[in-house]
Design an enzyme around this catalytic site. Sequence first.
Site, PDB file in Angstrom:
ATOM      1  N   HIS A 223      -6.813  -4.664  10.288  1.00  0.00           N
ATOM      2  CA  HIS A 223      -6.599  -4.425   8.856  1.00  0.00           C
ATOM      3  C   HIS A 223      -5.330  -5.125   8.372  1.00  0.00           C
ATOM      4  O   HIS A 223      -4.378  -5.323   9.123  1.00  0.00           O
ATOM      5  CB  HIS A 223      -6.598  -2.923   8.510  1.00  0.00           C
TER       6      HIS A 223
ATOM      7  N   ASP B 166       0.818  -1.212   0.000  1.00  0.00           N
ATOM      8  CA  ASP B 166       0.000   0.000   0.000  1.00  0.00           C
ATOM      9  C   ASP B 166       0.853   1.264   0.000  1.00  0.00           C
ATOM     10  O   ASP B 166       2.074   1.212   0.159  1.00  0.00           O
ATOM     11  CB  ASP B 166      -0.947  -0.007   1.217  1.00  0.00           C
TER      12      ASP B 166
ATOM     13  N   ASN C   4      -6.911  -2.830  14.488  1.00  0.00           N
ATOM     14  CA  ASN C   4      -8.309  -3.101  14.135  1.00  0.00           C
ATOM     15  C   ASN C   4      -8.438  -4.310  13.198  1.00  0.00           C
ATOM     16  O   ASN C   4      -9.506  -4.574  12.668  1.00  0.00           O
ATOM     17  CB  ASN C   4      -8.952  -1.858  13.495  1.00  0.00           C
TER      18      ASN C   4
ATOM     19  N   GLU D 232      -9.589  -2.005   5.624  1.00  0.00           N
ATOM     20  CA  GLU D 232     -10.111  -1.683   6.949  1.00  0.00           C
ATOM     21  C   GLU D 232     -11.401  -2.468   7.227  1.00  0.00           C
ATOM     22  O   GLU D 232     -12.135  -2.799   6.280  1.00  0.00           O
ATOM     23  CB  GLU D 232     -10.431  -0.183   7.018  1.00  0.00           C
TER      24      GLU D 232
HETATM   25  P1  PGA Z   1       2.609  -1.697  12.813  1.00  0.00           P
HETATM   26  O1  PGA Z   1       1.450  -1.547  11.743  1.00  0.00           O
HETATM   27  O2  PGA Z   1       3.539  -2.741  12.283  1.00  0.00           O
HETATM   28  O3  PGA Z   1       3.271  -0.330  12.824  1.00  0.00           O
HETATM   29  O4  PGA Z   1       1.968  -2.067  14.089  1.00  0.00           O
HETATM   30  C1  PGA Z   1       0.805  -2.690  11.267  1.00  0.00           C
HETATM   31  C2  PGA Z   1      -0.315  -2.308  10.355  1.00  0.00           C
HETATM   32  O5  PGA Z   1      -0.953  -1.250  10.582  1.00  0.00           O
HETATM   33  O6  PGA Z   1      -0.591  -3.065   9.415  1.00  0.00           O
END
Ligand code: PGA
Length: 240
Positions: A138, A67, A136, A143
């Site tokens: 995702h 992304d 959450n 999302e």
């Molecule tokens: P993080 O993010 O590795 O910084 O916890 C993971 C994500 O949001 O996919």
Amino acid sequence: MKVIVCNNYDELSMEAAKIMAATIKEKPDGVLGLATGSTPIGMYDNLIEMYKNGELDFKDIKTFNLDEYYPLSADNDQSYHYFMNKQLFSGINVKEENIHILDGLSKDPEKECADFEKLIDEAGGIDIQVLGIGQNGHIGFNEPDDKLYANTHLTDLTENTIKANSRFFEKESDVPTKALTMGMGTILKAKKIIILANGKAKHKVVSELVQPMITTNNPATFLNAHADVTLICDKEAFEG
Ligand code: PGA
């Protein structure tokens, strides 16, 4: 889903790097699906180390990133282009033309996304996809919602994600509210998937992930429909 529970972040980062390294050795012209966020940084450090030791060669490897924020230019230090260069690409011998990251300034996001899907197909598909997981649930920027998208698309970020990611920005209002992201189908088409999670903040979504069920409220649970997924997490993410 195979689950590897590690004692700490360093162990998790080494387990993940070992799986990546095995794929790269087996297929030196393979296709890697890569992720940003804080979780994979230790794994990237290990891969750079393995390259420097002569254990790994990235000269024929192709990469596709999950992304990118939208709109955001590649040279912005919060962009995922910038992150990948800093955390991995500048430390290995991957060729620039083999690196694919969605263009966060594309004037035609729909075409950008369709072209990205096509490039993945033309490369022969993703051999191994690395994922983090949002608090959450995702994966990429898919999302939680009533409906999830199959293909690469432009999406709105949720309040939860904007808040979680604001730690990397000067202030919350600087976080872009949209992103381009691989869709659920794009991710699930990868031949092999590893998903990394560390820390207590990920416990709730990880405990949902390891149950054999699927819900759009936790997009990561869709990985339960894939035949070759390995969850690599630390004790805190696993046990709470
Ligand atoms: P993080 O993010 O590795 O910084 O916890 C993971 C994500 O949001 O996919």
